[in-house]
Design a protein around this motif. Structure first.
Motif, PDB file in Angstrom:
ATOM      1  N   SER A 169       0.813  -1.210   0.000  1.00 31.02           N
ATOM      2  CA  SER A 169       0.000   0.000   0.000  1.00 31.02           C
ATOM      3  C   SER A 169       0.848   1.261   0.000  1.00 31.02           C
ATOM      4  N   SER A 170       2.039   1.221   0.644  1.00 30.87           N
ATOM      5  CA  SER A 170       2.881   2.411   0.661  1.00 30.87           C
ATOM      6  C   SER A 170       3.447   2.699  -0.731  1.00 30.87           C
ATOM      7  N   LEU A 171       3.754   1.665  -1.496  1.00 28.91           N
ATOM      8  CA  LEU A 171       4.217   1.874  -2.866  1.00 28.91           C
ATOM      9  C   LEU A 171       3.088   2.350  -3.756  1.00 28.91           C
ATOM     10  N   ALA A 172       1.899   1.826  -3.554  1.00 27.36           N
ATOM     11  CA  ALA A 172       0.757   2.218  -4.368  1.00 27.36           C
ATOM     12  C   ALA A 172       0.403   3.685  -4.149  1.00 27.36           C
ATOM     13  N   ALA A 173       0.629   4.181  -2.949  1.00 20.29           N
ATOM     14  CA  ALA A 173       0.286   5.565  -2.633  1.00 20.29           C
ATOM     15  C   ALA A 173       1.384   6.549  -3.043  1.00 20.29           C
ATOM     16  N   MET A 174       2.557   6.043  -3.387  1.00 22.10           N
ATOM     17  CA  MET A 174       3.696   6.896  -3.727  1.00 22.10           C
ATOM     18  C   MET A 174       3.532   7.449  -5.143  1.00 22.10           C
ATOM     19  N   PRO A 175       3.744   8.742  -5.327  1.00 28.64           N
ATOM     20  CA  PRO A 175       3.687   9.298  -6.675  1.00 28.64           C
ATOM     21  C   PRO A 175       4.721   8.614  -7.576  1.00 28.64           C
TER      22      PRO A 175
END
Length: 66
Positions: free
Chosen positions: A3-9
């Motif tokens: 989820s942290s990668l998915a939220a990263m621009p």
């Protein structure tokens, strides 16, 4: 993908990946040099290029499976 990668621009993710790749390359070059101090820069570059080609092939294979 976490989820942290998915939220990263995407631009930030690309910058993080570039940084990680360069740091990994430097570490590998240092390790290769320490294993055999007589290796030339050209030999080290060729070894790193081979590793990069292998990593790219693995990435493409995984991407095609996903």
């Amino acid at each position: 993908m976490s989820s942290s990668l998915a939220a990263m621009p995407e631009s930030l993710l690309n910058a993080e990946m570039a940084f990680a790749g360069k740091r990994y390359g430097v570490r590998c070059a240092a390790e290769l040099r320490s294993e055999d101090p007589s290796r030339s820069a050209e030999q080290i570059v060729c070894l790193l290029r081979d590793e990069a080609d292998t990593a790219e092939a693995e990435f493409r294979q995984l991407r095609d499976l996903g």
